[in-house]
Design an enzyme around this catalytic site. Structure first.
Site, mmCIF file in Angstrom:
data_model
loop_
_atom_site.group_PDB
_atom_site.id
_atom_site.type_symbol
_atom_site.label_atom_id
_atom_site.label_comp_id
_atom_site.label_asym_id
_atom_site.label_seq_id
_atom_site.Cartn_x
_atom_site.Cartn_y
_atom_site.Cartn_z
ATOM 1 N N ASP A 17 -39.985 5.593 12.297
ATOM 2 C CA ASP A 17 -40.633 4.629 13.184
ATOM 3 C C ASP A 17 -40.478 3.235 12.588
ATOM 4 O O ASP A 17 -40.416 3.086 11.362
ATOM 5 C CB ASP A 17 -42.132 4.949 13.332
ATOM 6 C CG ASP A 17 -42.403 5.864 14.521
ATOM 7 O OD1 ASP A 17 -41.634 5.816 15.485
ATOM 8 O OD2 ASP A 17 -43.383 6.628 14.447
ATOM 9 N N CYS A 63 -42.479 9.522 11.723
ATOM 10 C CA CYS A 63 -43.354 10.160 12.685
ATOM 11 C C CYS A 63 -43.873 11.463 12.063
ATOM 12 O O CYS A 63 -43.070 12.301 11.622
ATOM 13 C CB CYS A 63 -42.595 10.452 13.971
ATOM 14 S SG CYS A 63 -43.567 11.443 15.123
#
Lengths: 117, 117, 117, 117, 117, 117, 117, 117, 117, 117
Positions: free
Chosen positions: I41, I34
């Site tokens: 992520d 992120c």
């Protein structure tokens, strides 16, 4: 003097205390707040119990669950707290509480507690 | 002095050490590197345990899992290492760790370890 | 001197021989030849074992499985042979091998072998 | 002198008689004739056994199954007969035979037989 | 003199009385009449038994089932009656009869009876 | 003098009291009123029992269930009441009653009672 | 003079030739022989048609299917042959024949033919 | 003068003939007799229709279906006959009738008829 | 000078550019960071394309995907970026990219992009 | 001056406004209050949109959703309000909002709104 959440748990007399039988309540709409971040948490609850002298009144249980909406609550602590409130209110012969919390930080947490008279 | 991954596992007091109860954590987003080839490995973890004096704090567990992202780790060794870290951190009454690794070389590997106090 | 298939099974030290734990490997891509007709046979393997001093190295297991590609192998014999190779290589505390062969002549054959130290 | 169906069941030495292990054979394409009406009957067979000194050879099993194609056979009798032929041929430590016959006259019939050495 | 339905149940000698084995018959097309209203009732039957000296002949079982088509029959009584007819006809070592009746008056009824020699 | 709901439960003699067998009745269409709010409640019932001298007559059971349509009934009380009516009417060797109530206030409630002679 | 298989296909007058409607017949028990090896083949058939002046009689269709039991038949040829026999027998407004053959040599074969008047 | 089955189909006025809407009725308990052998046949019916001036009355439809219980009826003819009776009784804007007959002689037969005003 | 991720996408000539055909690649093991929080992520990708002169080489695609492991990437931007890289590398006649990101903050995000030559 | 919920919707520039593509966001954890009774309501949201110049920032969307936690909101009104906020914030080329509310009074309500630039 503050009203405690457990004050909202009303009871009614077990209609047949001579029998051992089982009441199962599924509550898919529990929400509280994370005590660290204030962010909402969501969980589903399952209450299974054998009543002794008292049963939990359904509407007050609903209102009791709503009292957590604005409270901070750790997963493990809130499951123990709810079980304690239920035991204090109705002193059941047997009770099992299962809370399944929604994913937080990529981690799903369930807490399962069983209690006997 | 190097920071060890297990240093990141924070704990909090078991809210009710008088009871035996079960906490289950599912972690679908584990990734590390293959120590031979440097290629990424992916796995899902399941931690099941009965706390004694301490519980694992959720956010530190997430951060702990991220420490493996850039480390080489054999399947069998990393499962034993994570179990050791968890046992060192909270000394649970009972714990079970299940890691399911994604296919590599056409082979799927699971490692399952159980530990009692 | 011919290289034997079992020579390709490499091992590494069990990272925690003080514990009984379980390693499960699913291998959906096994192929050998029918020793009578030379036709390809296909099977899926499942290896489940509790390591003692040694574990099976993943890449060498993959290469070992490939050695059957051009060999004739009866269903029952090849399952026993693979189990023997695994036992010789790592002498596990417990091991179970399941081979599921694709249909041949309208007949599906599974062979399941369990071995204890 | 007539060739008996059981003459077609060939065997080969159990590659490892020192172990108890299980061989499972599924045969979805069995057909015979109704001894009363001459009409075709269809069934699926499952053979599960632990070999002792001998195993059933796959191709001869297929040919053996074909010998029923033109024979009349009652459901209960043919299941017992096949089990007897298998026991005579390989004398297994344990064997279980399950035959599931297609619907006839609105009735589905299964016959299940287990035999131990 | 009236022919009784049980007269239609033909038998044949158990082809192998030395073994305990199981015969399972599923009959999805049973129909009789409600003795109160004359309305049709529908049910599915499952017969499971271990034969002793005799087996039930399939075609006569089908004809026997048809004799209920025009008879009034209470759920509980007809299940007991069919079991009695089967026991009288073949005296099995063990038998279990399950009848599942279609919904009537918003109520589904199953009757399950087990009998041992 | 008021007619009690239990007056509508008719019985008939068990066609075979010499045997222990099981009758299972599923009733998906139960409705009553909430005694607090007058709102309709819906539930499904399952009755499982081993009859002694008497069985429950199907049509009267249907009519009996209809008597709850305009009555207020708490979940736990109505399940005990129905079980009592059934026990009073037929005094079964064993009976189990399961009522599954539709969601009310976000809570699903099941009540399960078992009774032996 | 030899009886041809198609001689066994009996017909009856379409009870309502003024309408276009569809008759669908599923036949899961087709078996013939491989013309090269003499080995049994198995298939399921689906016949879908809109009758014109004639319909196929069910029992003769069953007997017709049995005539293939001892005949050698290639997959593509036998599907075309059956379609031809059906067209010759009833000259339907529309017909579609689907044959799904069991796996042979690791290959599943379906043949689908559609024909219009 | 004999009462015809179609005399039992009662009707009632379509409550809203200004709209095109669809009524679907599933009837899983149809049974008649085979006109050749006298053996029982079983089928499930689906009626789908858009009413014009009249609708089919439910109870008379049930009684109408019972009139086939003791009648011989070919699959194709009885489907056409029932459709004709329905069309004669209510002259719907559109109707579709699907009958699925249970397996006979190893063959499953469906008949599907559609009719427009 | 920095090596760009898109430099790693190798190609090979489309073996049959005279035809329009579709290649579908599922990649369940995508991970990036992120860009706001640096947290990992996870996503699954599906690439569907009709090649023109060039195809994507599989191993280089795998290595390309790994270049995102240590990069910050917004959901919408990274999906557009990957599509651009793919289009630059092979200029396909048609391509569709679907990225399904794991839940973050209780929200699941998918991004779907389609591109034509 | 009161902060409006829509003030919390942050945006970022569409990384590729030259393309039409689709972003899909599933939000299973929406809760608000019933404006009549003050009771909690729960819903799941799906947002599907094609961005023009701007995209919705994920974290601000999460915070925006939390602003409804303590607000009264009718089902139809809140769905329209959220759509308006989203349109005001990003003016998408196309957007569709689907809200599925949990059962209340035995009734499940979905509201679906589509909007084009």
């Amino acid at each position: 003097m503050t009203t405690q959440p457990s004050d909202q748990l009303e009871t009614f007399p077990n209609p047949n205390p001579n029998r051992d039988y089982t009441i199962i309540m599924d509550i898919p709409e529990f929400t509280c707040l994370c005590p660290k971040t204030g962010q909402p948490d969501f969980a589903t609850l399952k209450i299974e119990y054998t009543p002794d002298k008292l049963c939990i009144e359904l509407k007050s249980l609903k209102l009791y669950m709503w009292t957590f909406r604005d409270r901070g609550a750790f997963h493990e602590a809130v499951t123990n707290e709810i079980l304690d409130h239920l035991v204090n209110a109705i002193d059941p012969r047997w009770i099992k509480l299962t809370m399944k919390f929604n994913v937080r930080g990529g981690i799903y947490t369930d807490v399962v507690i069983e209690h006997k008279q």
